[in-house]
Scaffold this active site. Structure first.
Site, PDB file in Angstrom:
ATOM      1  N   TYR A 109       3.020   6.728   0.976  1.00 45.90           N
ATOM      2  CA  TYR A 109       2.384   6.591   0.301  1.00 45.90           C
ATOM      3  C   TYR A 109       2.445   8.316  -0.141  1.00 45.90           C
ATOM      4  O   TYR A 109       1.300   8.931   0.755  1.00 45.90           O
ATOM      5  CB  TYR A 109       1.727   7.400   1.768  1.00 45.90           C
ATOM      6  CG  TYR A 109       2.010   5.569   3.153  1.00 45.90           C
ATOM      7  CD1 TYR A 109       1.132   4.966   2.892  1.00 45.90           C
ATOM      8  CD2 TYR A 109       3.168   5.955   3.598  1.00 45.90           C
ATOM      9  CE1 TYR A 109       0.815   4.019   3.495  1.00 45.90           C
ATOM     10  CE2 TYR A 109       3.192   4.520   4.615  1.00 45.90           C
ATOM     11  CZ  TYR A 109       2.527   3.725   3.796  1.00 45.90           C
ATOM     12  OH  TYR A 109       3.331   2.813   5.162  1.00 45.90           O
TER      13      TYR A 109
ATOM     14  N   GLU B   1       7.008  -5.400   8.760  1.00 43.74           N
ATOM     15  CA  GLU B   1       5.881  -5.363   7.020  1.00 43.74           C
ATOM     16  C   GLU B   1       6.413  -4.189   7.037  1.00 43.74           C
ATOM     17  O   GLU B   1       5.420  -2.652   6.987  1.00 43.74           O
ATOM     18  CB  GLU B   1       4.097  -5.034   7.515  1.00 43.74           C
ATOM     19  CG  GLU B   1       3.552  -6.625   7.837  1.00 43.74           C
ATOM     20  CD  GLU B   1       2.198  -6.663   8.256  1.00 43.74           C
ATOM     21  OE1 GLU B   1       1.665  -4.966   8.507  1.00 43.74           O
ATOM     22  OE2 GLU B   1       1.816  -7.555   9.358  1.00 43.74           O
TER      23      GLU B   1
ATOM     24  N   ASP C  13      -9.171  24.074  -5.712  1.00 47.69           N
ATOM     25  CA  ASP C  13      -9.110  23.772  -4.143  1.00 47.69           C
ATOM     26  C   ASP C  13      -8.559  24.891  -3.462  1.00 47.69           C
ATOM     27  O   ASP C  13      -7.072  24.571  -3.198  1.00 47.69           O
ATOM     28  CB  ASP C  13      -9.383  22.372  -3.360  1.00 47.69           C
ATOM     29  CG  ASP C  13      -9.949  22.207  -2.575  1.00 47.69           C
ATOM     30  OD1 ASP C  13     -10.315  22.970  -1.935  1.00 47.69           O
ATOM     31  OD2 ASP C  13      -9.658  21.333  -2.523  1.00 47.69           O
TER      32      ASP C  13
ATOM     33  N   GLY D 125       6.636  -0.444   5.497  1.00 44.85           N
ATOM     34  CA  GLY D 125       6.471   0.176   4.375  1.00 44.85           C
ATOM     35  C   GLY D 125       7.500   1.634   4.229  1.00 44.85           C
ATOM     36  O   GLY D 125       8.547   1.413   2.806  1.00 44.85           O
TER      37      GLY D 125
ATOM     38  N   LYS E  13       0.972  -1.443   0.428  1.00 37.97           N
ATOM     39  CA  LYS E  13       0.238   0.141  -0.206  1.00 37.97           C
ATOM     40  C   LYS E  13       1.092   1.498   0.002  1.00 37.97           C
ATOM     41  O   LYS E  13       0.699   2.001  -0.720  1.00 37.97           O
ATOM     42  CB  LYS E  13      -1.072   0.398   0.906  1.00 37.97           C
ATOM     43  CG  LYS E  13       0.085  -0.109   2.189  1.00 37.97           C
ATOM     44  CD  LYS E  13      -0.774  -0.349   4.107  1.00 37.97           C
ATOM     45  CE  LYS E  13      -1.506  -1.466   4.374  1.00 37.97           C
ATOM     46  NZ  LYS E  13      -0.443  -2.328   4.859  1.00 37.97           N
TER      47      LYS E  13
ATOM     48  N   HIS F 129       1.711  -3.356  15.057  1.00 33.15           N
ATOM     49  CA  HIS F 129       1.376  -2.299  14.083  1.00 33.15           C
ATOM     50  C   HIS F 129       2.129  -1.350  15.349  1.00 33.15           C
ATOM     51  O   HIS F 129       1.171  -0.582  15.490  1.00 33.15           O
ATOM     52  CB  HIS F 129       1.249  -2.183  12.640  1.00 33.15           C
ATOM     53  CG  HIS F 129       1.531  -0.749  12.195  1.00 33.15           C
ATOM     54  ND1 HIS F 129       2.418   0.043  12.353  1.00 33.15           N
ATOM     55  CD2 HIS F 129       1.820  -1.221  11.102  1.00 33.15           C
ATOM     56  CE1 HIS F 129       2.695   0.732  11.454  1.00 33.15           C
ATOM     57  NE2 HIS F 129       2.433   0.282  10.102  1.00 33.15           N
TER      58      HIS F 129
HETATM   59  C1  LIG Z   1      -0.861  -3.590   8.461  1.00 32.95           C
HETATM   60  C2  LIG Z   1       0.205  -2.525   7.828  1.00 32.95           C
HETATM   61  N1  LIG Z   1       1.495  -2.973   7.561  1.00 32.95           N
HETATM   62  C3  LIG Z   1       2.359  -2.256   7.791  1.00 32.95           C
HETATM   63  C4  LIG Z   1       2.272  -0.957   7.314  1.00 32.95           C
HETATM   64  C5  LIG Z   1       3.481  -0.017   6.887  1.00 32.95           C
HETATM   65  O1  LIG Z   1       3.561   1.092   7.610  1.00 32.95           O
HETATM   66  P1  LIG Z   1       5.131   1.882   7.519  1.00 32.95           P
HETATM   67  O2  LIG Z   1       4.501   2.601   5.982  1.00 32.95           O
HETATM   68  O3  LIG Z   1       4.573   2.946   8.786  1.00 32.95           O
HETATM   69  O4  LIG Z   1       5.931   1.086   7.855  1.00 32.95           O
HETATM   70  C6  LIG Z   1       0.376  -0.091   7.299  1.00 32.95           C
HETATM   71  C7  LIG Z   1       1.196   0.735   6.833  1.00 32.95           C
HETATM   72  O5  LIG Z   1      -0.285   1.863   6.653  1.00 32.95           O
HETATM   73  C8  LIG Z   1      -0.404  -1.094   7.414  1.00 32.95           C
HETATM   74  O6  LIG Z   1      -1.560  -0.952   7.763  1.00 32.95           O
END
Ligand SMILES: Cc1ncc(COP(=O)(O)O)c(C=O)c1O
Ligand SMILES: Cc1cc2nc3c(=O)[nH]c(=O)nc-3n(C[C@H](O)[C@H](O)[C@H](O)COP(=O)(O)OP(=O)(O)OC[C@H]3O[C@@H](n4cnc5c(N)ncnc54)[C@H](O)[C@@H]3O)c2cc1C
Length: 832
Positions: A807, A692, A779, A694, A485, A615
């Site tokens: 993001y 996890e 906007d 991101g 994501k 998390h």
């Molecule tokens: C379930 C889960 N794992 C991992 C992440 C990634 O988090 P980060 O980008 O802070 O490492 C998110 C971010 O929304 C998440 O919802």
């Protein structure tokens, strides 16, 4: 038709502006383009064969009803995404029709029996998507018309057939703009040599033919090595016409893919691939290729018999009796030497970008010199456009179309070693390391020259790779499962997958995206969304994903109903109260009061729980939160094991910083995590520890550059809201990328770094003013920097924003009709 023009078109010694060598699609497109930009230029085209079209060749065959019709014995099909050839076909007013592919298809490889198959070979492309395939569309009346029509536009008087280029001399070797003398031999009378002196020469011939040309001063080594190393493919193409499309009547599509062995396992049957070749006018035929390694040596008669016999193996005896039959062994075709295209041997790819570069006054076209659809007619058009605009630029013509020149990268000259293409994405490979800001400066400079002020993004794959290895060093026990994501750019996913990373997916589409990229199998995917759609759970089961997170009873019931063999991971809520975004209010159950009950409930439902996840919050600033969460996890592991769950996975989630600050770094978190793991999950326990991350991976590789489109001077008090600033100057800057695009991270992530002027300005540096930076939409919320200090900036100047990969792209919209910026991908050679 062309033959007639040649004989009258005697070539004499003469001067010209541009000499084009090769009257295939590429050479003719380049000649047409130059004349379109300046009809006053003298352009000559020489062609070794007695016809135009090169590797396209349309022949007339007898067919049903005692009539004749045209078929392609050379290049034939085009696809929707081959935009260069499609545009040309439209421009030349040629009609097209779809390749027939209904019905049973046959395949036979090696010793296997022939069997049916579903895939639409060869109407599929690398992505398996039929819409983007290369073989979906045919041209009514054949593809040689493309060249013939181009000659009509250029003027047949400029085309000299039966004239072969032998040698190129530079008249002044010390001058990069030297005139070139071309030594040309008539193929009808070898004693006839002509000399043409040209300001510029375009070689639009296959690399293996370039290798035969003599150059007075030796070709640069990398070009020579490239041309010498390329050899032509080796297929024989045939067309057989029939009274009726009997295969259709029997439920077959006519499509065959075969590399089957005869009784002798070292000898293959002649057919390689076959398709229905029935024309737009309904005249039935089959078209196919055979491999000329075995079949080039046989007589045309024996080859025809073998091909027909092989067709009958798949389609029945009616195949044995064609009305007419023709085949062409392209390996024997002078000035071409093989089919369908030059093969670039492994290791030679690196030379491609340099082979393409002009050398003094010589320019290189031809499909092998393309950057998209290399080897296809479309690549011929693209490389022809590029070479012609290189020439126009050098001749000082005002009508240069910069889009054809790839100049966005040309700035880097020799720094860009070569390009790799992944799907349709071009990645620049640099010899040496280059940082994002320097690269942005170079791109911005070229864009400013072209009056192109669109915002752009750079994505540095070397940083991504460095981050991966940093992770492995600092958290050796923790396997990263990248949170898709955060940034689902296919190249980020592909690179991380290749390095060994797993993936955290939040939806069916993310799962499909990873599986379609074919980088990892389902065992390396965790479906880490505690509240899933029922259909998505069933889909996870279908595609073999077992690990999923949950934090409530409903989810357990859902999984029980829709998944055949889940391995659940219980998500607990342990928040860092200082994190940028806390997760606990939405996901995760209380580790003390709720989690044990859920473990119990899972047991009752006979659902396996294999681990605990958490998390601590994205943008975590307090590493000890990890320790607290790991301790809770240990307690729950013990409780779960007591109940009988086979607890083995600890998932420490995300929250790791995208870049180091004074307060937080991966090292600081790793120190705490490693100690906590040692204490609560020691190595001997053989636990599987995953995370996890991101932002940690995605943020730093990407930088965004925007351009100032408006600047309004205001009293500084309007920005600072302090009356005392009323007499100071402030500025409102409007830039062309905003919070509805990449800068949405301001809302979702509470992150927006202050933009930094990309270039210094000695006249303006030094004095700082209060300013607000606004995005381009109408906007009022579209504001990136409410109040920051910058030097005075003018319209057209560039602002640089680093660490913009997390993001941003994944949530950017096109609100108000603003397109998302172009991304330039790059990597340094040593990272490969
Ligand atoms: C379930 C889960 N794992 C991992 C992440 C990634 O988090 P980060 O980008 O802070 O490492 C998110 C971010 O929304 C998440 O919802
Ligand atoms: C059998 C076959 C099937 C194919 N199928 C497809 C298909 O379905 N779809 C598709 O997109 N592509 C297909 N291709 C490839 C496609 O035809 C080529 O990529 C494209 O036509 C190349 O155009 P070009 O102008 O770059 O080169 P060419 O067509 O090769 O033109 C180069 C010209 O230069 C001339 N020449 C070479 N050396 C000299 C010299 N020394 N002096 C003077 N002239 C010289 C040659 O005679 C030739 O006419 C196929 C090719 C073959 C052979």
């Amino acid at each position: 038709m062309p033959g007639k023009e040649v004989k009258e078109n005697v070539l004499t010694n003469q001067n010209c502006d541009v000499l084009v060598v090769g009257a295939g699609i590429s050479g003719l497109v380049s000649a047409r383009e130059i004349l379109k930009a300046d009809p006053g230029l003298k352009v000559l085209i020489i062609e070794g064969k007695n016809r135009v079209g090169g590797r396209t060749h349309t022949v007339e065959l007898k067919c049903a009803g005692g009539e004749t019709e045209k078929w392609d014995i050379g290049g034939q099909w085009v696809g929707k995404t081959q935009t260069h050839i499609i545009d040309l076909i439209k421009e030349l007013d040629l009609e097209t029709y779809d390749q027939y592919s209904e019905g049973t298809k046959w395949i036979q490889i090696g010793n296997s029996k022939h069997r049916e198959y579903d895939s639409r070979f060869p109407i599929i492309d690398k992505t398996g998507n039929t819409d983007t395939g290369a073989d979906a569309i045919r041209i009514t009346g054949g593809t040689q018309q493309i060249s013939q029509k181009l000659c009509g536009i250029i003027g047949w008087d400029k085309i000299h057939l039966n004239q072969a280029l032998l040698k190129l001399n530079f008249l002044d070797e010390n001058d990069d703009d030297t005139l070139v003398e071309a030594i040309i031999q008539s193929t009808l009378d070898e004693t006839k040599i002509s000399k043409i002196t040209a300001k510029r020469v375009i070689l639009a011939i296959p690399p293996a033919e370039c290798s035969k040309i003599r150059f007075q001063s030796p070709l640069p080594f990398d070009k020579k090595q490239f041309f010498d190393g390329c050899y032509q493919g080796n297929f024989i193409k045939f067309v057989a016409t029939y009274e009726t499309p009997f295969w259709r009547e029997d439920g077959f599509s006519g499509e065959i893919f075969s590399m089957g062995f005869t009784n002798n396992p070292r000898e293959t049957h002649p057919l390689y691939s076959v398709l229905d070749a029935t024309t737009a006018t309904g005249k039935s035929a089959l078209v196919g290729f055979c491999n000329n390694e075995t079949w080039s040596d046989s007589t045309p008669k024996a080859r025809k018999e073998a091909v027909l016999k092989d067709l009958a193996r798949f389609l029945g005896d009616k195949a044995l009796k064609p009305i007419d039959y023709v085949d062409k062994d392209w390996g024997q075709e002078i000035f071409t030497g093989g089919c369908p295209t030059g093969i670039i041997p492994a290791g030679n790819m690196a030379g491609l970008a340099r082979a393409r570069e002009p050398w003094k006054t010589i320019h290189f076209a031809g499909t092998e010199m393309a950057t998209v659809w290399i080897g296809y007619m479309s690549g011929g058009v693209q490389s022809g456009l590029r070479a012609s605009h290189e020439v126009l630029l050098k001749l000082g013509n005002k009508n240069v179309n910069w889009d054809y020149l790839n100049t966005d990268w040309n700035f880097a000259g020799k720094m860009v070693d070569y390009f790799e293409i992944f799907n349709d994405t071009k990645i620049a490979i640099f010899h040496q390391r280059i940082d994002n800001k320097t690269l942005c400066e170079k791109i911005a400079r070229v864009r400013s020259e072209k009056n192109d002020d669109d915002p752009f993004v750079v994505l540095n794959l070397t940083i991504l790779i460095d981050k991966y290895f940093q992770w492995k060093r600092e958290l050796p026990r923790v396997k990263p499962f990248y949170a898709v994501k955060c940034n689902d750019d296919p190249l980020i996913l592909r690179t991380l997958g290749a390095l060994g990373c797993g993936f955290d997916c939040a939806s069916k589409n993310e799962i499909n995206k990873i599986l379609k990229l074919n980088i990892v199998g389902p065992e390396k995917i965790i479906y880490a969304n505690p509240c899933k759609t029922r259909g998505f759970v069933a889909h996870a089961d279908q595609v073999g994903i077992r690990r999923m997170t949950f934090d409530n009873v409903e989810e357990l019931l859902k999984v029980k109903q829709f998944h055949s063999n889940p391995e659940m991971i219980l998500r607990i809520a342990v928040d860092d109260p200082t994190a940028t975004i806390q997760m606990g209010m939405k996901f995760g159950c209380d580790p003390v009061s709720v989690a044990p009950n859920l473990l119990q409930k899972a047991l009752e439902l006979q659902i396996k729980v294999v681990g605990i996840s958490f998390h601590v919050g994205t943008g975590c600033k307090e590493p000890f939160t990890f320790e607290t969460a790991i301790k809770h996890s240990r307690d729950l592991f013990d409780f779960g094991i007591q109940l009988g769950h086979h607890m083995k996975v600890l998932d420490i989630g995300g929250g790791f910083p995208g870049f180091d600050t004074d307060h937080i770094s991966l090292t600081k978190i790793a120190n705490v995590v490693n100690c906590a793991l040692e204490k609560y999950f020691p190595v001997e326990g053989n636990y599987e520890i995953i995370a996890e991350p991101g932002r940690f991976f995605a943020a730093a590789p990407m930088s965004v550059v925007t351009n100032i489109i408006s600047s309004v001077k205001v009293p500084a008090s309007r920005i600072t809201r302090k009356k005392s600033d009323a007499n100071k100057d402030g500025f409102m800057y409007y830039v062309n990328e905003g919070t509805y695009g990449y800068f949405n991270c301001k809302f979702y992530e509470h992150y927006c770094p202050p933009g930094e002027p990309l270039f210094p300005n000695p006249l303006k540096d030094g004095k700082l003013f209060h300013c607000t930076v606004w995005g381009p939409t109408c906007d009022g919320l579209d504001q990136m920097e409410e109040s920051s200090m910058k030097r005075n900036l003018e319209v057209g100047e560039w602002l640089y924003y680093p660490n913009m990969g997390a993001y941003t792209l994944s949530t950017a919209t096109t609100f108000n009709g603003f397109k998302n910026p172009k991304i330039y991908y790059f990597i340094d050679e040593k990272s490969l």
